[in-house]
Design an enzyme around this catalytic site. Sequence first.
Site, PDB file in Angstrom:
ATOM      1  N   GLU A 277      61.209  36.662  32.123  1.00 39.54           N
ATOM      2  CA  GLU A 277      61.019  36.524  30.680  1.00 39.54           C
ATOM      3  C   GLU A 277      62.301  36.048  29.994  1.00 39.54           C
ATOM      4  O   GLU A 277      63.405  36.406  30.397  1.00 39.54           O
ATOM      5  CB  GLU A 277      60.594  37.875  30.086  1.00 39.54           C
ATOM      6  CG  GLU A 277      59.414  38.510  30.809  1.00 39.54           C
ATOM      7  CD  GLU A 277      59.108  39.935  30.355  1.00 39.54           C
ATOM      8  OE1 GLU A 277      59.450  40.276  29.202  1.00 39.54           O
ATOM      9  OE2 GLU A 277      58.533  40.706  31.144  1.00 39.54           O
ATOM     10  N   GLU A 388      55.463  39.624  20.589  1.00 38.18           N
ATOM     11  CA  GLU A 388      55.128  40.996  20.961  1.00 38.18           C
ATOM     12  C   GLU A 388      55.879  41.954  20.046  1.00 38.18           C
ATOM     13  O   GLU A 388      57.050  41.711  19.714  1.00 38.18           O
ATOM     14  CB  GLU A 388      55.514  41.261  22.419  1.00 38.18           C
ATOM     15  CG  GLU A 388      55.247  42.696  22.879  1.00 38.18           C
ATOM     16  CD  GLU A 388      55.696  42.950  24.307  1.00 38.18           C
ATOM     17  OE1 GLU A 388      55.608  44.108  24.753  1.00 38.18           O
ATOM     18  OE2 GLU A 388      56.136  41.988  24.983  1.00 38.18           O
TER      19      GLU A 388
END
Length: 473
Positions: A277, A388
Site C-alpha cells: 500500500e 478509507e
Amino acid sequence: MLCWMDYLVGASFPKGKTTRSQWCCFDHRRRQHQCTKTETNIQQQPTPATSSNMASSSCNISPPIIPIFVFFLLVSSSFCPVRSSETGSLHAKNQTFRPEVELQKLKAIRELLNKINKPPIKSIQSPDGDIIDCVLLHHQPAFDHPRLKGQKPLDPPERPSGVNPNGMGGEDFQLWSMSGESCPEGTIPIRRTSEEDMLRASSVRRFGRKRPRRRVRRDSTNNGHEHAVGYVSGDQYYGAKASINVWTPRVSNQYEFSLSQMWVISGSFGDDLNTIEAGWQVSPELYGDNYPRFFTYWTTDAYQATGCYNLLCSGFVQTNNRIAIGAAISPTSSYNGGQFDISLLIWKDPKHGNWWLEFGSGVLVGYWPSFLFTHLRDHASMVQFGGEVVNSRAGGFHTSTEMGSGHFAGQGFGKASYFRNLQVVDWDNNLIPLSNLRVLADHPNCYDIQGGINRVWGNYFYYGGPGRNVKCP
C-alpha cells in the site's frame, strides 16, 4: 508526477468520595497531561511559514518525557495510594495503579525507539516540528531483517513500458525539504520517532501497525473501517499506477484516520491476505498532527503480526535520499482553488521479483523484497484505489472524520477529491489502462464515489464526503 491544476480539460467536474491523597495523584496526572497537550498544540497550530522557530525552540526547551514520567511514577508510588477511582470515566471502575507495570511499558518504549531510530550522520529540523535523520543506506531498519543483513540495496530495475518519460520528477513535495537542507548521497531521510509518538499509541506492542481485522472484506464495512474505492480483479496484476489528489481532511478523533491510497492485493480476504500500500494519510495517533503525510504499508497476514507503516519495521528498503516516508506533504489542494496531486507507481521487477515504488516520473523510492510475501511473490489478484476512514462512533454517532476533500463526489473538480490516470502493469511489464474498473462505497450517504473515463484523465473517479450529516447520523 507533481501537478498543480487550476482546471483540467475534459473533466466533469471521561460519584463517590475522593480522599486528599487520591486528589494528589489525580491532580499530578492531570497537570502533566495538560502540559503535554499544550506542547502538542504548539506544534500543530502554526502555519508552515512561522512554525520553524517555534518548533525549534520547543525542541530545545522540552526535556525528554520518559525520564520525567519515571520520576513521577516513583514519587506517586511512594506518596499516593494505589487504589483510585476514575471519576467521570465511561468505565467507572476501580483500577489498581501499578508503577512497576508502567515502568515496564516505558522500558519497552525505550527499547523500541532504540531499534527504530538509527544513528544519523545528520539531522534536519522540519518547519512542522519533525526531525528528519539522515541515516546510512545500509543502516536503515530493513537491514535488521535476517535475510538482508550484510547486503546493500539493489540497483534500479527495468521500468514498465508505457510510462510517460516526460514530466516533473518532483522530489521537493514535503515540508522538511523547505528547510533548504538535504540528506547527502549514500544516506536516506527517516522521520525520527519520538517518545511522544510511542506514548500516544493505543498499543506499544502494535506501534506502527494497523489494527488487525477478524475478517477483511472489500464489499462491506469492517471493524469500523469505511471505504469508497475503485478496483479491478479477476486477472493477474504486476503493478499499478495512479495520480492521487492531496487534501487535508479533518479527523475528529485521535484514534481515527483518513487516507487515500493504492492497494496491491493477493490471497484470500482471510488470514493470508497480502497487501502492498502507498498513498497519503492524516493520522493524529501515528504522527501527532493533522498534516497529510506520504506513507507506505505492507502485510502478509491481514494486518495481524506482519508488516508496518513506513520504515517502522524491517521490510521496505528505501533507496532515495530526497523523500522521507511519513513526512508531511506540501502544498495541498484547496476548495475552489489550486489542485495538487501525487503520482505513484508500484510494480514487480521482472528480474528479481521485488515490488518497487516510484514517485512522479522516474523517482525511485525503494522496494519491498519479494521474500516478505507469500501470494505476492508471484502476482496480485486485485488492485484497489481510493479512500478509507476509521469510524469509532464516539458518542454513538457516525464520525465526522472527512474522506478526501470532505465533499461528495458529485461536486466535481476543485471541490471533490479524485484519482486519475488509473493503470495496471501486465505480465509482460507493460503499463496498460483499466478495462473493468468497478466502484464501491460502503456507506454512500457518508462517503461516495463516481467513476468515469475521458481522453485526458483516462480512468478516473471522484470520491469522499463529510462523514456524519443529516443522511449519515
